[in-house]
Design an enzyme around this catalytic site. Structure first.
Site, PDB file in Angstrom:
ATOM      1  N   CYS A 165      39.905  74.914   7.640  1.00  0.00           N
ATOM      2  CA  CYS A 165      40.323  75.974   6.711  1.00  0.00           C
ATOM      3  C   CYS A 165      39.829  77.483   7.259  1.00  0.00           C
ATOM      4  CB  CYS A 165      40.128  75.598   5.352  1.00  0.00           C
ATOM      5  SG  CYS A 165      38.447  75.353   5.085  1.00  0.00           S
ATOM      6  N   TYR A 166      38.645  77.581   7.340  1.00  0.00           N
ATOM      7  CA  TYR A 166      38.186  78.655   7.750  1.00  0.00           C
ATOM      8  C   TYR A 166      38.324  79.143   9.203  1.00  0.00           C
ATOM      9  CZ  TYR A 166      34.407  78.552   4.001  1.00  0.00           C
ATOM     10  OH  TYR A 166      33.764  78.602   2.734  1.00  0.00           O
TER      11      TYR A 166
END
Length: 346
Positions: free
Chosen positions: A149-150
């Site tokens: 996600c990051y």
């Protein structure tokens, strides 16, 4: 119809996959597994699925799962996916893996940040599934490593600058704030309501977060040379969403207007990247429950530094939504199939 299995279906990403796939016109979910909830109906574990899905969660038996599905989503913790992947590959299955096990191309790097890789030979056959950057490599692939996600929020935020050689590669700083679902569904003291509510904290400070090598790997490929960055994740008391604020020093003077045009041109054909109009900034509220990544590049006139703000839903573009996008590309479906929903607002 494409028969699909979800391995690790009782977590948040598993639920999100089910939510998306039950609206997909070309997919039938035929198998769901969970070690902790085996024997239960999936709508007992997630009441939101009542009258939509009543499949019984099974223990993970790779051969049995393979008999029921053509394509498999593995939504497992790191190492767990490695244990079953060779069987899936030997049986000719297509796998979209949501773990970190096949994202890093170098087994030694994986071992340094996680633990020794159990099947490093599969790393060569896996493709990193960030469609906006790797679409052509994803088509028809048997093993797709769904990005973290990051890394998704940061890589999409920086790609136009890196591809055009516009910033000092030693100057990149990324501060990213995530909702609590990013920690998974397992019981953890740090995720309890009273531990999280009314607070905002950094964690993994000092370059120790496990997404760091993944981010640097992808940024380096875009830049064509080694990139290191300072990455600091933060935890925010909200259910879902990631907001990344990224800083870099440009190699020559540039204006906000010029950057906005650059980003608009770079992402002009992308169905899930929205470059915001001048004067607008991303918010997690406006991507919640959607597969969009909202981006706004800005120049600080006082310092000359570039600031890029990007927002995604960590469970959608940061996980399950992107996994379905990858499935669509692999299978030759319309890329937005099952993913056309707008954000849940308010």
């Amino acid at each position: 119809m494409l028969n699909v299995a979800i391995v690790g279906a009782s977590g948040y990403t598993g639920l999100e996959l089910l939510r998306i796939l039950y609206a997909h016109p070309q997919v039938a979910v035929t198998c769901v597994t969970s070690e902790r909830s085996a024997g239960k109906r999936i709508d007992e574990v997630f009441p939101t699925l009542r009258d939509r899905c009543s499949l019984v969660l099974e223990n993970l038996e790779p051969v049995r799962v393979s008999q029921k599905a053509d394509l498999i989503f593995t939504a497992l913790p790191h190492k767990a996916a490695m244990a079953v992947m060779p069987t899936f590959m030997e049986l000719g299955k297509t796998v979209i893996d949501l773990s970190a096990d096949y994202r890093l191309s170098d087994a030694e790097v994986y071992g340094a940040w996680y633990e020794p890789h159990l099947n490093p030979e599969l790393l060569k056959s896996a493709v990193y599934g960030l469609p906006e950057i790797r679409r052509e490599s994803i088509r028809g692939k048997k093993l797709v490593a769904n990005p973290g996600c990051y890394p998704t929020s940061i890589t999409l935020g920086l790609a136009p600058l890196l591809k055009n050689g516009m910033i000092d590669l030693k100057s990149i700083i990324a501060d990213s704030a995530s909702g609590v679902t990013g920690a998974g569904r397992g019981a953890k003291v740090d995720s309890l309501y009273c531990e999280v509510n009314e607070g905002y904290k950094a964690y993994g400070v000092g370059g120790v977060h496990r997404h760091t090598p993944e981010i640097e790997q992808e940024l380096s490929l875009l830049a064509g040379e080694k990139v290191t960055l300072t990455f600091t994740p933060h935890l925010v008391p909200m259910d879902r969403g990631i907001l990344s604020t990224i800083y870099a020093t440009p190699l020559k003077g540039v204006t906000t207007e010029e950057l906005n045009e650059l980003y608009r041109n770079f992402y002009a054909e992308e169905p899930f990247v929205r470059v915001l109009p001048l004067g607008s900034l991303p918010s997690t509220a406006f991507v919640r429950g959607s597969n969009f990544c909202d981006i706004a590049p800005v120049v600080d006139k006082r310092t000359g530094r570039v600031i890029v703000v990007s927002a995604i839903d960590n469970l959608m573009k940061g996980a399950s939504g992107q996994a379905v996008q990858n499935m669509n590309i692999v299978c030759g479906f319309y890329e937005s199939a099952g993913l056309s929903g707008l954000a849940l607002f308010p």
